[in-house]
Design a protein around this motif. Structure first.
Motif, PDB file in Angstrom:
ATOM      1  N   ASN A  66     -19.650 139.873  72.164  1.00  0.00           N
ATOM      2  CA  ASN A  66     -20.326 141.115  72.512  1.00  0.00           C
ATOM      3  C   ASN A  66     -21.306 140.908  73.659  1.00  0.00           C
ATOM      4  O   ASN A  66     -21.425 141.748  74.546  1.00  0.00           O
ATOM      5  CB  ASN A  66     -21.050 141.674  71.285  1.00  0.00           C
ATOM      6  N   GLU A  67     -21.990 139.775  73.663  1.00  0.00           N
ATOM      7  CA  GLU A  67     -22.929 139.488  74.743  1.00  0.00           C
ATOM      8  C   GLU A  67     -22.212 139.341  76.084  1.00  0.00           C
ATOM      9  O   GLU A  67     -22.784 139.634  77.129  1.00  0.00           O
ATOM     10  CB  GLU A  67     -23.736 138.232  74.437  1.00  0.00           C
ATOM     11  N   TYR A  70     -20.733 143.384  76.778  1.00  0.00           N
ATOM     12  CA  TYR A  70     -21.611 144.545  76.883  1.00  0.00           C
ATOM     13  C   TYR A  70     -22.776 144.270  77.800  1.00  0.00           C
ATOM     14  O   TYR A  70     -23.521 143.319  77.596  1.00  0.00           O
ATOM     15  CB  TYR A  70     -22.116 144.929  75.485  1.00  0.00           C
ATOM     16  N   TYR A  72     -26.134 145.223  78.635  1.00  0.00           N
ATOM     17  CA  TYR A  72     -27.271 145.966  78.097  1.00  0.00           C
ATOM     18  C   TYR A  72     -28.171 146.521  79.189  1.00  0.00           C
ATOM     19  O   TYR A  72     -28.891 147.480  78.952  1.00  0.00           O
ATOM     20  CB  TYR A  72     -28.092 145.076  77.154  1.00  0.00           C
ATOM     21  N   VAL A  75     -27.491 150.431  80.110  1.00  0.00           N
ATOM     22  CA  VAL A  75     -27.336 151.436  79.061  1.00  0.00           C
ATOM     23  C   VAL A  75     -28.391 152.518  79.177  1.00  0.00           C
ATOM     24  O   VAL A  75     -29.513 152.285  79.624  1.00  0.00           O
ATOM     25  CB  VAL A  75     -27.400 150.808  77.644  1.00  0.00           C
ATOM     26  N   GLU A  79     -27.864 155.131  74.313  1.00  0.00           N
ATOM     27  CA  GLU A  79     -27.055 153.961  73.981  1.00  0.00           C
ATOM     28  C   GLU A  79     -27.937 152.830  73.462  1.00  0.00           C
ATOM     29  O   GLU A  79     -27.582 152.146  72.507  1.00  0.00           O
ATOM     30  CB  GLU A  79     -26.267 153.487  75.206  1.00  0.00           C
ATOM     31  N   PHE A  80     -29.090 152.648  74.083  1.00  0.00           N
ATOM     32  CA  PHE A  80     -30.032 151.616  73.656  1.00  0.00           C
ATOM     33  C   PHE A  80     -30.454 151.853  72.207  1.00  0.00           C
ATOM     34  O   PHE A  80     -30.420 150.944  71.378  1.00  0.00           O
ATOM     35  CB  PHE A  80     -31.254 151.603  74.581  1.00  0.00           C
ATOM     36  N   ALA A  82     -28.866 153.559  69.967  1.00  0.00           N
ATOM     37  CA  ALA A  82     -27.697 153.367  69.097  1.00  0.00           C
ATOM     38  C   ALA A  82     -27.467 151.886  68.812  1.00  0.00           C
ATOM     39  O   ALA A  82     -27.143 151.513  67.680  1.00  0.00           O
ATOM     40  CB  ALA A  82     -26.457 153.987  69.736  1.00  0.00           C
ATOM     41  N   VAL A  83     -27.640 151.030  69.809  1.00  0.00           N
ATOM     42  CA  VAL A  83     -27.470 149.588  69.616  1.00  0.00           C
ATOM     43  C   VAL A  83     -28.529 149.059  68.647  1.00  0.00           C
ATOM     44  O   VAL A  83     -28.217 148.316  67.714  1.00  0.00           O
ATOM     45  CB  VAL A  83     -27.534 148.824  70.960  1.00  0.00           C
ATOM     46  N   ILE A  84     -29.769 149.458  68.862  1.00  0.00           N
ATOM     47  CA  ILE A  84     -30.847 149.024  67.968  1.00  0.00           C
ATOM     48  C   ILE A  84     -30.581 149.509  66.546  1.00  0.00           C
ATOM     49  O   ILE A  84     -30.723 148.749  65.574  1.00  0.00           O
ATOM     50  CB  ILE A  84     -32.223 149.537  68.458  1.00  0.00           C
ATOM     51  N   GLU A  86     -27.711 150.201  65.177  1.00  0.00           N
ATOM     52  CA  GLU A  86     -26.585 149.439  64.626  1.00  0.00           C
ATOM     53  C   GLU A  86     -27.032 148.043  64.186  1.00  0.00           C
ATOM     54  O   GLU A  86     -26.656 147.561  63.118  1.00  0.00           O
ATOM     55  CB  GLU A  86     -25.475 149.334  65.668  1.00  0.00           C
ATOM     56  N   LEU A  87     -27.858 147.410  65.005  1.00  0.00           N
ATOM     57  CA  LEU A  87     -28.339 146.071  64.671  1.00  0.00           C
ATOM     58  C   LEU A  87     -29.219 146.068  63.420  1.00  0.00           C
ATOM     59  O   LEU A  87     -29.272 145.082  62.697  1.00  0.00           O
ATOM     60  CB  LEU A  87     -29.120 145.480  65.845  1.00  0.00           C
TER      61      LEU A  87
END
Length: 116
Positions: A66-67, A70, A72, A75, A79-80, A82-84, A86-87
């Motif tokens: 993923n790194e 994607y 980052y 974004v 999107e940022f 959403a990533v946070i 999800e994490l």
């Protein structure tokens, strides 16, 4: 509307991480069980790596696929977030509080970085 994957950025991310680790293309190729030419072609976006190859490179660089995939930096705020989200999805309320505390501390220090 189809989203076009940017293989040049992928290659740049691989090159950057490889250099951060002090690895030559040959050393990365050996660690990933690939050829130096294949690493060079991927880094210069002459070839599109398979998923298996991406996993091999990521493992050799000690990062996640993923790194590599994607970017980052490009974004949007949505999107940022959403990533946070999800994490943190599997985090307990206490863990989320700890993460929030760390983020607050980090963002409070950003003005100090401008003075460096």
């Amino acid at each position: 509307m189809a989203v076009e994957f940017n293989y040049a950025k992928l290659g740049a991310r691989i090159r950057k991480k490889r250099r951060e680790l002090g690895l030559s293309q040959e050393m990365l190729a050996e660690k990933a069980s690939l050829t130096k030419a294949h690493i060079s072609h991927i880094e210069n976006s002459y070839s599109k790596p398979s998923v298996q190859t991406l996993f091999q490179i990521a493992h050799a660089l000690d990062i996640t696929a993923n790194e590599l995939l994607y970017d980052y930096a490009d974004v949007s705020m949505d999107e940022f977030c959403a990533v946070i989200s999800e994490l943190c999805a599997d985090c307990s309320p206490r863990e989320r509080d700890m993460i929030l505390s760390v983020v607050k501390t980090m963002t409070a220090s950003f003005p100090l970085l401008d003075n460096e």
